[in-house]
Design an enzyme around this catalytic site. Structure first.
Site, PDB file in Angstrom:
ATOM      1  N   HIS A   1      -0.825 -10.748  11.667  1.00 34.60           N
ATOM      2  CA  HIS A   1      -1.188 -10.208  12.992  1.00 34.60           C
ATOM      3  C   HIS A   1      -2.479 -10.768  13.595  1.00 34.60           C
ATOM      4  O   HIS A   1      -3.433 -10.029  13.805  1.00 34.60           O
ATOM      5  CB  HIS A   1      -1.195  -8.676  13.027  1.00 34.60           C
ATOM      6  CG  HIS A   1      -1.910  -7.961  11.911  1.00 34.60           C
ATOM      7  ND1 HIS A   1      -1.515  -6.731  11.466  1.00 34.60           N
ATOM      8  CD2 HIS A   1      -2.985  -8.292  11.180  1.00 34.60           C
ATOM      9  CE1 HIS A   1      -2.316  -6.333  10.512  1.00 34.60           C
ATOM     10  NE2 HIS A   1      -3.216  -7.263  10.320  1.00 34.60           N
TER      11      HIS A   1
ATOM     12  N   ASP B   1       4.694  -4.765  12.395  1.00 38.56           N
ATOM     13  CA  ASP B   1       3.534  -3.974  11.967  1.00 38.56           C
ATOM     14  C   ASP B   1       3.843  -2.481  11.977  1.00 38.56           C
ATOM     15  O   ASP B   1       2.963  -1.651  12.199  1.00 38.56           O
ATOM     16  CB  ASP B   1       2.327  -4.221  12.888  1.00 38.56           C
ATOM     17  CG  ASP B   1       1.186  -4.884  12.147  1.00 38.56           C
ATOM     18  OD1 ASP B   1       1.261  -4.958  10.910  1.00 38.56           O
ATOM     19  OD2 ASP B   1       0.242  -5.334  12.807  1.00 38.56           O
TER      20      ASP B   1
ATOM     21  N   HIS C   1      -5.099 -10.161   5.732  1.00 39.32           N
ATOM     22  CA  HIS C   1      -5.431  -9.354   6.920  1.00 39.32           C
ATOM     23  C   HIS C   1      -6.808  -9.843   7.363  1.00 39.32           C
ATOM     24  O   HIS C   1      -7.808  -9.531   6.712  1.00 39.32           O
ATOM     25  CB  HIS C   1      -5.456  -7.879   6.526  1.00 39.32           C
ATOM     26  CG  HIS C   1      -6.090  -6.963   7.537  1.00 39.32           C
ATOM     27  ND1 HIS C   1      -5.551  -6.736   8.773  1.00 39.32           N
ATOM     28  CD2 HIS C   1      -7.227  -6.226   7.491  1.00 39.32           C
ATOM     29  CE1 HIS C   1      -6.326  -5.888   9.442  1.00 39.32           C
ATOM     30  NE2 HIS C   1      -7.354  -5.568   8.691  1.00 39.32           N
TER      31      HIS C   1
ATOM     32  N   ASN D   1       0.826  -1.214   0.000  1.00 34.69           N
ATOM     33  CA  ASN D   1       0.000   0.000   0.000  1.00 34.69           C
ATOM     34  C   ASN D   1       0.854   1.255   0.000  1.00 34.69           C
ATOM     35  O   ASN D   1       0.611   2.204   0.744  1.00 34.69           O
ATOM     36  CB  ASN D   1      -0.972  -0.007   1.189  1.00 34.69           C
ATOM     37  CG  ASN D   1      -0.267  -0.124   2.534  1.00 34.69           C
ATOM     38  OD1 ASN D   1       0.931  -0.409   2.585  1.00 34.69           O
ATOM     39  ND2 ASN D   1      -0.987   0.085   3.613  1.00 34.69           N
TER      40      ASN D   1
END
Lengths: 329, 436
Positions: free
Chosen positions: B243, B316, B190, B105
């Protein structure tokens, strides 16, 4: 005067610089504000003119969300105490930009107001703003978090009608999920020893609501049984995206307050609503207008008195002064 | 502190260091006759008795003072804000990260071979951390049409993900897993069902209810994990969950691993070191995605790290400017810094007796490198000379002043921690030296 406490009025005893919420206030703090407000109810009814308790002080109303009654109530409260009141309404288009909140706070702070009365659509926003200013801040509603003066005026209304808060059974009904009024009332009533029930469809209840120290009901008649107080909440359709309930017709059928549902409550149960009401949605018109049981108009009157007490206590506490009104009486 | 150095030349001997390498299980006490010998940008040899027969005459000697020497950290999930490769490099090397994998991104989105090459060039030019990119699963990260995978992989994209967005459409996810498996490539998800998480800003539960904030239920994570495990089984694709934040997620993944499904997962330090109460009075630095969960979940994440259900720890790392964090909670950006606290927070697991030092290091070196097939995360003759020297005991306090990053949005702000990177060596160049 139906003052509940023998303690003389002393704003310095109030432990907070700002009034951001009811959560964290002690029974003493709440009683201090209610007792003072109680005195103002009488004064507002008997005396025509203004007081000069806050003469030369400046109260700024800063409303990021539209409001008529709360803003007017604060404005009137400030003027009755002799302060200058300035209304700032911030256009809805510019509040989307977060910088505006901090920048506005800084700008207003530079003008040295004594109290900022703030309403904002986002939970926690009033606290954020309070961290950036030197004056006292009163939360006039932040998102779905708290609306402390509403809970105080509700408490004053109840206390004057029932003579006490302790031990009362209170049902709060309707759109709890989106309601800051409900959260402030739950904290206040629990702190003062009342027992709180929440009644709503599951979609309008926040997660783990029972952890707030309340009983949760999904059925109006079960929840209203033997209640002393019935607080109705407005359906906040403007905060709802979709599918919280299918139709108004079905909502009214199960959760609208009418005489049929009300009959299980105590015969002298008091009906309250923070306004503005949606007649025929959460409350039947005839119930709302029942002079014997509805305290809805009285709530508005108490609002001015409670806000006078809050403005006075915070201003004088911050200034470290003794109240001028007390000197005269 | 940060050092700009030309290409490394000649022999350098790092002596008097406790040698740690999770890949080989090497844990040798510090002494003056053992260490690491590098030549230019490569490791020549590693060993506790390497210099027993004598030191090469022309070698420069660096005495590590009895501290730990381990492979450079491999961080498998970071975000680059804008195109600030320089700032990312500074955060990385001061945190001991020598290899980082960035999400696609970026601006522009990494959904094309040319952007993959641009990222590699920009990172080389900044000259600090080694950066590998993920490629996007869908064009523009929009969740609709598949982006190219084979060609970006040939150019250096190590795996594929839509970054902070879940692939919500079930058919698209099935096709992504299926197509990626053609090339043996991994899909990184995600795990958050977007419609269930819509408008949510923190974990659903009592804290959110009290604060009047909209909650994200753990089911948003569980639904995607359950669905994608089915799809991985159906397609035979290689699936990785980024995560994971809840104990229930680990139960699902643990059971799937037992059934032989090709699935792995990682977590990030906030999910084993913090819980939802860190949000406190609307602290936006604790606004993360996924949100910080309850205490029982935090403990379950530690259990998952201990029993191997969680394969790796990623930082992260998400730098955010003050402007996007000093806002009402609901309007503030998600994400926190991670690289500079990755080692210290991971070492809490060692100090608290949950993991051995080698196992903890494995989660931030060997494991992520192996998951993504990176030539990193080990001390090995012939490998790139990427390693760190660190003091596992040294205490410091995470604060604005102690962070090298331009952005300061750490969820660990104010936390006293133990464990400090002293030196970071990349390709034989000492790019960070705490004493310099």
């Amino acid at each position: 005067m139906p003052s509940m406490s023998e303690t003389p009025f002393n704003p310095a005893a109030f432990p907070k610089r700002h009034l951001l919420g009811i959560e964290g206030l002690s029974p003493l703090d709440i009683t201090l504000l209610l007792d003072r407000a109680d005195e103002y109810v009488e004064l507002n009814r008997s005396v025509g003119g203004k007081l000069d308790t806050l003469a030369g002080r400046t109260v700024m109303n800063l409303f990021f969300e539209s409001s008529t009654r709360t803003r007017t109530s604060f404005e009137l409260a400030g003027k009755r105490l002799g302060s200058d009141v300035i209304n700032m309404s911030v256009s809805t288009s510019s509040i989307k930009k977060g910088e505006t909140l901090i920048d506005t706070a800084m700008t207003l702070n530079a003008m040295h107001p004594d109290v900022l009365v703030v309403r904002h659509g986002s939970s926690g926003a009033v606290k954020l703003l309070s961290e950036k200013v030197n004056c006292a801040v009163i939360n006039a509603g932040d998102g779905r978090h708290e609306h402390p003066t509403q809970a105080l005026l509700d408490a004053l209304t109840i206390r004057r009608r029932k003579g006490r808060l302790d031990g009362l059974q209170v049902a709060i009904c309707g759109d709890i999920l989106h309601s800051r009024v409900a959260r402030s009332n739950i904290h206040l009533l629990n702190t003062m020893g009342a027992r709180v029930r929440l009644i709503a469809p599951k979609t309008l209840l926040p997660a783990q609501a029972e952890r707030l120290g309340v009983e949760v009901f999904y059925d109006m008649k079960a929840g209203l049984r033997d209640c002393d107080i019935v607080m109705m909440l407005r359906l906040q359709t403007e905060r709802m995206k979709t599918n919280f309930f299918p139709t108004v017709r079905e909502y009214y059928h199960f959760y609208g307050l009418d005489y049929a549902k009300l009959e299980v409550a105590k015969p002298d149960a008091l009906i309250m609503h923070p306004g503005p009401m949606n007649r025929g949605v959460e409350i039947a018109s005839d119930v709302a207008d029942d002079i014997g049981r509805s305290a809805i108009r009285e709530q508005v009157e108490m609002g001015v008195a409670v806000r006078m007490a809050c403005l006075e206590v915070l201003t004088l506490k911050l200034a470290g002064e003794q109240p001028k009104a007390e000197d005269k009486s | 502190m940060i050092q700009r150095q030309p290409e490394a030349q000649g022999l350098v001997a790092y002596i008097n260091a406790r040698l740690l390498d999770p890949t080989t299980g090497l844990d040798a006490p510090a002494n003056l006759t053992g260490g690491v010998l590098t030549n230019g940008e490569y490791i020549v040899d590693v060993g506790a008795e390497l210099f027993k027969v004598g030191m090469p005459e022309d070698a420069t000697i660096i005495n590590c003072g009895g501290q730990n020497l381990a492979p450079g950290l491999v961080d498998m999930r970071i975000q680059i804000s804008g195109r600030d490769f320089e700032n990312v490099g500074i955060s990385a090397v001061s945190g001991g990260v020598t290899t980082a994998v960035c999400l696609p991104n970026t601006t522009p989105v990494i959904d094309d071979r040319s952007v993959v090459e641009f990222v590699a060039r920009a990172a080389r030019k900044a000259g600090l951390v080694k950066i590998y990119p993920y490629g996007a699963i869908t064009k523009g990260l929009e969740g609709q049409e598949l982006a190219e995978m084979g060609m970006p992989n040939n150019s250096g994209a190590v795996a594929f993900t839509d970054a902070t967005r879940a692939i919500a459409n079930t058919r698209t996810m099935a096709q992504a897993l299926s197509y990626a498996s053609t090339f043996g490539l991994m899909i990184v998800q995600h795990p958050e069902e977007p419609s269930l998480a819509e408008e949510g800003v923190m974990n659903e539960g009592e804290t959110a209810t009290r604060l009047g904030l909209t909650g994200i239920p753990i089911e948003a994570e569980l639904i995607i994990i359950e669905r994608d495990l089915r799809l991985a089984q159906m397609t035979g694709g290689r699936l990785h969950f980024a995560h994971v934040s809840t104990g229930e997620s680990l139960n699902l993944i643990r059971a799937a691993k037992d059934r032989g499904i090709s699935v792995t997962c990682d977590t990030a330090p906030p999910y084993f070191a913090l819980n939802e109460t860190a949000v406190g009075d609307y602290r936006t630095f604790a606004k993360l995605s996924p949100p910080l969960r309850c205490e029982a979940d935090r403990k379950a994440i530690i259990a998952g790290l201990k029993d191997g259900t969680i394969d790796a720890i990623a930082s992260d790392h998400t730098p955010k400017s003050e402007d996007t964090k000093r806002l009402p909670f609901a309007d503030a950006a998600d994400g926190g810094l991670g690289m500079e606290t990755l080692l210290a927070i991971t070492l809490e697991l060692v100090h608290n007796g949950h993991l051995s030092l080698l196992d903890a290091l494995g989660l931030i070196t060997q494991h992520p490198a192996e998951l993504l097939g990176l030539p990193a995360g080990r001390l090995k003759a012939g490998a790139a000379a990427d390693f760190i020297v660190f003091d596992a005991e040294r205490g410091w306090k995470v604060s604005e002043n102690n962070l090298h990053s331009k952005a300061k949005n750490t969820p660990f702000d104010g936390r006293p921690v133990q464990g400090r990177v002293l030196k970071t060596v990349i390709d034989g160049r000492m790019v960070f030296d705490v004493d310099a």
